[in-house]
Design a protein around this motif. Sequence first.
Motif, PDB file in Angstrom:
ATOM      1  N   SER A   2       0.846  -1.189   0.000  1.00  0.00           N
ATOM      2  CA  SER A   2       0.000   0.000   0.000  1.00  0.00           C
ATOM      3  C   SER A   2       0.882   1.241   0.000  1.00  0.00           C
ATOM      4  O   SER A   2       2.076   1.181   0.309  1.00  0.00           O
ATOM      5  CB  SER A   2      -0.941  -0.003   1.199  1.00  0.00           C
ATOM      6  N   ILE A   3       0.266   2.357  -0.370  1.00  0.00           N
ATOM      7  CA  ILE A   3       0.962   3.639  -0.359  1.00  0.00           C
ATOM      8  C   ILE A   3       0.154   4.625   0.480  1.00  0.00           C
ATOM      9  O   ILE A   3      -1.062   4.502   0.598  1.00  0.00           O
ATOM     10  CB  ILE A   3       1.191   4.204  -1.776  1.00  0.00           C
ATOM     11  N   THR A   4       0.834   5.572   1.061  1.00  0.00           N
ATOM     12  CA  THR A   4       0.169   6.618   1.822  1.00  0.00           C
ATOM     13  C   THR A   4      -0.166   7.750   0.855  1.00  0.00           C
ATOM     14  O   THR A   4       0.705   8.247   0.145  1.00  0.00           O
ATOM     15  CB  THR A   4       1.079   7.135   2.944  1.00  0.00           C
ATOM     16  N   VAL A   5      -1.442   8.131   0.828  1.00  0.00           N
ATOM     17  CA  VAL A   5      -1.905   9.194  -0.069  1.00  0.00           C
ATOM     18  C   VAL A   5      -2.485  10.321   0.775  1.00  0.00           C
ATOM     19  O   VAL A   5      -3.354  10.098   1.616  1.00  0.00           O
ATOM     20  CB  VAL A   5      -2.971   8.667  -1.056  1.00  0.00           C
ATOM     21  N   THR A   6      -1.988  11.517   0.542  1.00  0.00           N
ATOM     22  CA  THR A   6      -2.512  12.706   1.204  1.00  0.00           C
ATOM     23  C   THR A   6      -3.432  13.426   0.229  1.00  0.00           C
ATOM     24  O   THR A   6      -3.051  13.661  -0.925  1.00  0.00           O
ATOM     25  CB  THR A   6      -1.375  13.645   1.637  1.00  0.00           C
ATOM     26  N   THR A   7      -4.648  13.752   0.688  1.00  0.00           N
ATOM     27  CA  THR A   7      -5.612  14.496  -0.122  1.00  0.00           C
ATOM     28  C   THR A   7      -5.860  15.837   0.541  1.00  0.00           C
ATOM     29  O   THR A   7      -6.172  15.901   1.732  1.00  0.00           O
ATOM     30  CB  THR A   7      -6.940  13.712  -0.251  1.00  0.00           C
ATOM     31  N   TRP A   8      -5.702  16.893  -0.251  1.00  0.00           N
ATOM     32  CA  TRP A   8      -5.915  18.258   0.228  1.00  0.00           C
ATOM     33  C   TRP A   8      -7.156  18.816  -0.438  1.00  0.00           C
ATOM     34  O   TRP A   8      -7.328  18.692  -1.647  1.00  0.00           O
ATOM     35  CB  TRP A   8      -4.727  19.149  -0.101  1.00  0.00           C
ATOM     36  N   SER A   9      -8.019  19.453   0.326  1.00  0.00           N
ATOM     37  CA  SER A   9      -9.190  20.147  -0.206  1.00  0.00           C
ATOM     38  C   SER A   9      -8.944  21.641  -0.091  1.00  0.00           C
ATOM     39  O   SER A   9      -8.514  22.126   0.961  1.00  0.00           O
ATOM     40  CB  SER A   9     -10.441  19.746   0.564  1.00  0.00           C
ATOM     41  N   GLU A 174      -3.722   3.443   0.576  1.00  0.00           N
ATOM     42  CA  GLU A 174      -4.403   2.889  -0.596  1.00  0.00           C
ATOM     43  C   GLU A 174      -3.564   1.757  -1.153  1.00  0.00           C
ATOM     44  O   GLU A 174      -2.334   1.777  -1.047  1.00  0.00           O
ATOM     45  CB  GLU A 174      -4.552   3.950  -1.690  1.00  0.00           C
ATOM     46  N   PRO A 175      -4.208   0.788  -1.783  1.00  0.00           N
ATOM     47  CA  PRO A 175      -3.419  -0.264  -2.426  1.00  0.00           C
ATOM     48  C   PRO A 175      -2.556   0.341  -3.530  1.00  0.00           C
ATOM     49  O   PRO A 175      -3.014   1.222  -4.255  1.00  0.00           O
ATOM     50  CB  PRO A 175      -4.460  -1.210  -3.021  1.00  0.00           C
ATOM     51  N   GLU A 176      -1.332  -0.102  -3.605  1.00  0.00           N
ATOM     52  CA  GLU A 176      -0.449   0.389  -4.662  1.00  0.00           C
ATOM     53  C   GLU A 176      -0.913  -0.200  -5.984  1.00  0.00           C
ATOM     54  O   GLU A 176      -1.217  -1.387  -6.081  1.00  0.00           O
ATOM     55  CB  GLU A 176       1.003  -0.011  -4.375  1.00  0.00           C
ATOM     56  N   ALA A 177      -1.002   0.636  -6.990  1.00  0.00           N
ATOM     57  CA  ALA A 177      -1.453   0.188  -8.309  1.00  0.00           C
ATOM     58  C   ALA A 177      -0.616   0.863  -9.379  1.00  0.00           C
ATOM     59  O   ALA A 177      -0.142   1.983  -9.203  1.00  0.00           O
ATOM     60  CB  ALA A 177      -2.919   0.529  -8.511  1.00  0.00           C
ATOM     61  N   VAL A 178      -0.457   0.183 -10.475  1.00  0.00           N
ATOM     62  CA  VAL A 178       0.242   0.756 -11.623  1.00  0.00           C
ATOM     63  C   VAL A 178      -0.705   1.759 -12.279  1.00  0.00           C
ATOM     64  O   VAL A 178      -1.897   1.480 -12.425  1.00  0.00           O
ATOM     65  CB  VAL A 178       0.630  -0.362 -12.625  1.00  0.00           C
ATOM     66  N   ALA A 179      -0.186   2.917 -12.637  1.00  0.00           N
ATOM     67  CA  ALA A 179      -1.012   3.900 -13.329  1.00  0.00           C
ATOM     68  C   ALA A 179      -1.514   3.281 -14.617  1.00  0.00           C
ATOM     69  O   ALA A 179      -0.746   2.674 -15.367  1.00  0.00           O
ATOM     70  CB  ALA A 179      -0.201   5.161 -13.626  1.00  0.00           C
ATOM     71  N   PRO A 180      -2.824   3.435 -14.919  1.00  0.00           N
ATOM     72  CA  PRO A 180      -3.376   2.768 -16.088  1.00  0.00           C
ATOM     73  C   PRO A 180      -2.838   3.326 -17.407  1.00  0.00           C
ATOM     74  O   PRO A 180      -2.787   2.615 -18.406  1.00  0.00           O
ATOM     75  CB  PRO A 180      -4.880   2.998 -15.978  1.00  0.00           C
ATOM     76  N   GLY A 181      -2.425   4.587 -17.411  1.00  0.00           N
ATOM     77  CA  GLY A 181      -1.931   5.215 -18.639  1.00  0.00           C
ATOM     78  C   GLY A 181      -3.018   5.296 -19.680  1.00  0.00           C
ATOM     79  O   GLY A 181      -3.985   4.546 -19.638  1.00  0.00           O
ATOM     80  N   PRO A 182      -2.870   6.225 -20.619  1.00  0.00           N
ATOM     81  CA  PRO A 182      -3.837   6.250 -21.709  1.00  0.00           C
ATOM     82  C   PRO A 182      -3.674   5.000 -22.581  1.00  0.00           C
ATOM     83  O   PRO A 182      -4.616   4.457 -23.095  1.00  0.00           O
ATOM     84  CB  PRO A 182      -3.529   7.526 -22.467  1.00  0.00           C
TER      85      PRO A 182
END
Length: 188
Positions: A2-9, A174-182
């Motif tokens: 998993s990775i730590t993700v920070t979300t700013w509003s 969040e679970p680590e995932a490969v960016a889907p890319g276009p």
Amino acid sequence: MSITVTTWSLEQTSSADLRPAAEPSGEVRIVRSEVPSAEFSRFLYTAVGGDIHWTDRLGLTYAQWDEAVNRPGVETWVAYEKGTPAGYIELEAQEEGVVEIVYFGLIPAFRGRRIGGHLLSYGTARAWDLADRWPGRPPTKRVWLHTCSKDGPHAMDNYRKRGFTLFDTKVEEEPEAVAPGPWPGARG
């Protein structure tokens, strides 16, 4: 893993908060996509967000995507450089004069060319005058958005330079995932 993700509003509570960026040099136009199109919206979403882990809409059916872009008060504004789509900003009118910037970004090949600040400035101004185009909507009192640590390295600076202020921060695993890319091998 998993990775730590920070979300700013972030938000603006007055149109006077907006600090516009300078217009980029060259032939850049910003145009409202006045005919809502699920296909065009999906193209913009995957082209802009594919390398930065935009995945929340990827599982939508055509009908769900079509419904999302056809709701009253939803607008898509597209930046074009010499006639080629460079990026977009999607606005969504919410209750009580609130407008959310739901998506904003540039296709990777157009980043770093001063288009992003201009597009954000222009799109934010359109959020502030959105009620002018939607009879019956109350005047905009607040414009808000969120960004996260997976977004581009200049996202937060761009928002702050345009006059957005921080009102909430969340940190989640969040679970680590490969960016889907276009698509595989697309250049950035």
